[in-house]
Each structure stands twice: as C-alpha cells, then as structure tokens.
Scaffold this motif. Sequence first.
Motif, mmCIF file in Angstrom:
data_model
loop_
_atom_site.group_PDB
_atom_site.id
_atom_site.type_symbol
_atom_site.label_atom_id
_atom_site.label_comp_id
_atom_site.label_asym_id
_atom_site.label_seq_id
_atom_site.Cartn_x
_atom_site.Cartn_y
_atom_site.Cartn_z
ATOM 1 N N LEU A 116 0.836 -1.194 0.000
ATOM 2 C CA LEU A 116 0.000 0.000 0.000
ATOM 3 C C LEU A 116 0.873 1.246 0.000
ATOM 4 O O LEU A 116 1.985 1.243 0.538
ATOM 5 C CB LEU A 116 -0.911 0.032 1.235
ATOM 6 C CG LEU A 116 -2.139 -0.884 1.262
ATOM 7 C CD1 LEU A 116 -2.872 -0.710 2.586
ATOM 8 C CD2 LEU A 116 -3.069 -0.611 0.096
ATOM 9 N N GLU A 117 0.357 2.298 -0.613
ATOM 10 C CA GLU A 117 1.008 3.603 -0.538
ATOM 11 C C GLU A 117 0.151 4.498 0.352
ATOM 12 O O GLU A 117 -1.014 4.755 0.068
ATOM 13 C CB GLU A 117 1.160 4.235 -1.919
ATOM 14 C CG GLU A 117 1.887 5.570 -1.866
ATOM 15 C CD GLU A 117 2.128 6.141 -3.249
ATOM 16 O OE1 GLU A 117 2.805 7.170 -3.336
ATOM 17 O OE2 GLU A 117 1.632 5.551 -4.231
ATOM 18 N N TYR A 118 0.753 4.988 1.435
ATOM 19 C CA TYR A 118 0.021 5.795 2.403
ATOM 20 C C TYR A 118 0.104 7.268 2.017
ATOM 21 O O TYR A 118 1.191 7.810 1.813
ATOM 22 C CB TYR A 118 0.584 5.573 3.803
ATOM 23 C CG TYR A 118 0.378 4.162 4.302
ATOM 24 C CD1 TYR A 118 -0.819 3.787 4.907
ATOM 25 C CD2 TYR A 118 1.371 3.190 4.155
ATOM 26 C CE1 TYR A 118 -1.020 2.496 5.358
ATOM 27 C CE2 TYR A 118 1.181 1.891 4.603
ATOM 28 C CZ TYR A 118 -0.018 1.546 5.207
ATOM 29 O OH TYR A 118 -0.223 0.259 5.650
ATOM 30 N N CYS A 119 -1.063 7.915 1.914
ATOM 31 C CA CYS A 119 -1.152 9.325 1.525
ATOM 32 C C CYS A 119 -1.899 10.100 2.601
ATOM 33 O O CYS A 119 -2.737 9.546 3.314
ATOM 34 C CB CYS A 119 -1.888 9.485 0.193
ATOM 35 S SG CYS A 119 -1.195 8.539 -1.170
ATOM 36 N N TYR A 120 -1.603 11.383 2.702
ATOM 37 C CA TYR A 120 -2.324 12.271 3.616
ATOM 38 C C TYR A 120 -2.436 13.636 2.968
ATOM 39 O O TYR A 120 -1.608 14.012 2.133
ATOM 40 C CB TYR A 120 -1.609 12.368 4.965
ATOM 41 C CG TYR A 120 -0.188 12.862 4.875
ATOM 42 C CD1 TYR A 120 0.112 14.216 4.972
ATOM 43 C CD2 TYR A 120 0.865 11.968 4.686
ATOM 44 C CE1 TYR A 120 1.417 14.671 4.879
ATOM 45 C CE2 TYR A 120 2.166 12.416 4.595
ATOM 46 C CZ TYR A 120 2.449 13.755 4.701
ATOM 47 O OH TYR A 120 3.734 14.200 4.597
ATOM 48 N N ASP A 121 -3.480 14.374 3.333
ATOM 49 C CA ASP A 121 -3.694 15.708 2.778
ATOM 50 C C ASP A 121 -2.816 16.685 3.542
ATOM 51 O O ASP A 121 -3.128 17.087 4.661
ATOM 52 C CB ASP A 121 -5.161 16.115 2.886
ATOM 53 C CG ASP A 121 -5.474 17.357 2.062
ATOM 54 O OD1 ASP A 121 -4.562 18.179 1.872
ATOM 55 O OD2 ASP A 121 -6.617 17.505 1.595
ATOM 56 N N SER A 122 -1.730 17.074 2.935
ATOM 57 C CA SER A 122 -0.730 17.896 3.613
ATOM 58 C C SER A 122 -1.269 19.268 3.980
ATOM 59 O O SER A 122 -0.773 19.902 4.918
ATOM 60 C CB SER A 122 0.507 18.044 2.726
ATOM 61 O OG SER A 122 1.486 18.854 3.328
ATOM 62 N N LEU A 123 -2.255 19.758 3.241
ATOM 63 C CA LEU A 123 -2.769 21.106 3.480
ATOM 64 C C LEU A 123 -3.764 21.164 4.636
ATOM 65 O O LEU A 123 -4.109 22.246 5.095
ATOM 66 C CB LEU A 123 -3.416 21.642 2.200
ATOM 67 C CG LEU A 123 -2.464 21.764 1.013
ATOM 68 C CD1 LEU A 123 -3.218 22.205 -0.230
ATOM 69 C CD2 LEU A 123 -1.336 22.726 1.308
#
Length: 523
Positions: free
Chosen positions: A75-82
Amino acid sequence: MLFSSSSTSLSSEVSQVLSENIPSRSTTLTGDSTQFQINEDLGTEDLTNGLPKKLIQLKKLKNGGTTIKKAKTDLEYCYDSLRLYENPYVATSRDKKSGYSIELCLDNKYKTLMFCDLQLNTDFPVYYDSSLENVAENIERENVTPLQIRGKIRIHIDRDDQALLITSQSISLKCFTKEYACFVDSGTGENTSSSKIIKELNNTEFFESSSYPKQQLKVTHHSSSDQKILLARGTYDYPFTFTLQANTFPATFSSFFGKTHFRIESSTSIMRIPSKPKGFLKFSKNENITDKIILTEEIKVKRVLPSTNMLKFEMFQLRSYNAASDVVVSVIGNSKLIEIGIPFQMILSIVKKDPSVELHDASLAVAQRMAIPSIDLKTMDILPEPYIKKSEYLLRTVESQSFDSDKTVYGFCFDDVIIPNYADGLPSWFKTFYFEASSFYPNYAALKVTHLLLFRINYSKNEVIEGLEVRKTYRVTVNFPVFVGDSDISTSSLLPKYEKFENISDLQDEPPLYSTVTVEGDN
C-alpha cells in the motif's frame, strides 16, 4: 546482552551497523529537469508507482502521530498535507516500550529558502495588472546561487535488550499544491445569463490533489530491496542534503483561491526484534511486524527581489482630473515598493477650480486583486478574462473638518502610513504579490495577486438643472499600481548588520547570513 556481532546470522540479508557515522546522501534539482528526469536521475520511484493508495490522518497514528503499526508494503500511504489539523508537523517519534526514538533534525536557517530571482520586467512590470497570460515571459528568473537544505535523521536506541532492523529509510522534499479556476457556463438561450462556479483543478484519480505531491525530491538511504540494517544500542545519524536551483519550485502561498505548501518528510520502515522467545519465533517466521515512521517538517520557499532591483527607491507621481476639471488631485509617493509593517510616505494635494465645491472627505486604501483562470465549462478552454476577486483595506482618512471652505488648495503629508503586520490587525485575506505558473495550462499563471493604492475624494458642488440650482455629489478616484511584499522582499539589497570587533581574531571565517540583516532604523 542479547544482541552481539553474531546477530548477523539471523539472515543473510541483514548487515549490522558497527559505526555510527553513516554516509551523507544528497540530490540536486535544476530548472532544466523534468519530473521524469528527476525520478530517473535520482533512482527514485515514479510519483504514481501503481500501488493502491490509502488515505490516512497523521494525528491518528501511534507514538504522537508518527507510526503506522504493522504497515503493509503493498500500500502507498497518503495524507492531505494542506489539512494541518489532521496532519500536523511532528519531527520526533518516541517508542518508550521498545526503547528507541527517531528524530528529523533540521536547523531553522534551512526552514525558509529565499531565492533572489523575482523579476518584474521594466517595460510593463508584471504587478501592473491582473493578466495571467505570457507567464513564461513575465517570470524570467535571474541566475542566482543554488540553495541547500541540510539535515539528518537521528535514530537512538537506549536498551541493550532491543534492536531494530531498518528495512528502508528515505527523505523527501515534497511540494503540495491546490489550483482553482472559475468555470463559466455561458448557457444557450439569448436571455440566459452565464453561471460561474469556482472549483479545484484536479488531475488525480484518487482523493484530492493535495494528498499527493506535485513535485518531490527524494534521497534514499536504504531501499526495501537493499540489505536490512541491524541497529543495536547507540545513536545513528543519517545526513542528507537537497540542493535547489532557482525557478524549480513555486513559492509558498495559502489562500481560498490556491495553495502551495512544502514538507520535508522522513519515512523509516523498521522491524522490531523482540527480546522474548515467543515474539522471536514470530519474527523468525517473517510475520508482519514492520512499522512505518513518518516525520515531517515545514519548509517555506520565498521569491525576493534581487540586489540589482531599485524598485524600493523609485518614487511615483500622478495627477487626476474629473470630467468638469473642477477638482485636481495630485499624489506623490516615496516608493513603488510597499513592505508590510514598514511605514511609507504619501503626499496628497487637492486644488478646487470651482468656488462652489465643498470637500467632504478623502481616503487612502490599498486594493487587492486576486486573479485565477476562467474556463469554459463546455470546451474546457481558458477564457481571455480571468476571474478577479477584489478587496480593499483602508489605510487613512481625512475628515471634512480638515478642509477649510475658504481655501482653494489643500495639502496633506502622510509620513507614517503603514500596512500593519498580521499580528497587528491585518486581515488574513490580504496577501503579498504572487505570480506562479499553472500546472494545467501552459503559459498561464495559476494565481496572481496584485495591488493598487486608491485615493478617493468625495465632494459636492452647485449645478443648474432645468433652471433649478441643485447640489450634486461626486467622487474622484486616483489609483496607482504598487508592489506589496513582506519584510523579506528587499532583503538581498540590504547589507549585513555591522558588528564592531576589537581585533582580527574576532572575525568569522564565513560572512554572516542575509537573515541577520537589519533594516534602517533598527540601530
């Protein structure tokens, strides 16, 4: 002591670190690099590596919002940096139970990068209007010295009965952006009015565009395909360096109509080697006990005027008449550059040509124009006229009692006009000059912020209409485009602060940084 040099027999793919000095890794991004070349040259993965994405919130992770327990490698873990509330900056992870800590160490001097490459053009300065076209011609940058970000990842293990297997470790400089446009539906009927809606431009197929970086630089100390690194008790530093040329990243910005945001992100995957026999049996069977530690720190990128730019020392003068030429307004300013928090001087002169003219009041305001592209909703083509959000901030007023009715000439000198700092009451919607290229429409800007100084004079006079004398009210407006920047905008044109020394041994080996400069009046 459980772990010794014989621990390398756990696996042929495991190598033990006996030295605490780990080689520094670095990478360089130049203005001629495309994103494909960047990935190829650095040996990094594609920005979209094909793995399924999982959206996470950093604040919900373990160990203070840093650790994904039993992280999956597929899996590639992503988060909304803004979304800073959901994904705050955390630079240290501590696991007291396992006896280790990981820290992202970055000096403050590397957290703000100021490129002296902001060109305004001399024939028609780019801050004069809100046009978004010909961005490639209007934002030509000077060749300036590259800037570096240097830091290190420090891993500390303080227990003799614990050890860590480092399966991967990398540092990334990530640029997250959100671009907006005004979508216009012109309608089909003759009497149909056009409708407008402002939406985010998004070319990703997952989540929001700010959940994945527009650009990134990556330094890899250990990849998942390398040998695993066994760390016993001690402190280990992983140094890294990023080198950035001018005109490779957009400047930092945040508003309702667009955002650009940077993070340094450290990603470390570890396997915790258990000390108890039961846990060690699971470990030897390669059961999933891999944790991923994500650490982040904010980086700001600014564009400032080069030392050759003389805008700060250029005066301006203009004169305005109304249609009947019964009032003449003249304005003189001591600078075309206005810095937030720094006083500037304005001189206002008003001449009455008609004796019946009665001046009511005068005001000075700074007007902001924030422009984004307008796009035809049907064809998706960009329209000639951008969408412009107009706002004003009042700086000074002159009340009616200041105008003597017996006079015909009035003069006012404003010596301490100031656009205050945000801490002193400047509203958050007010922004400094900004002009960066769009990722979606070549040769157009994603967003442009410009400013005008507005002088308004309200007055009344007698007029004869259909044989009757009436009193009518008029307004004269004088505007002039100015460049508004923050306190760093003219940093490169200032000399470092003078410091007295008694003998030659007091001199430093290196010149002081420009971040230590002082403006006139501080001493």
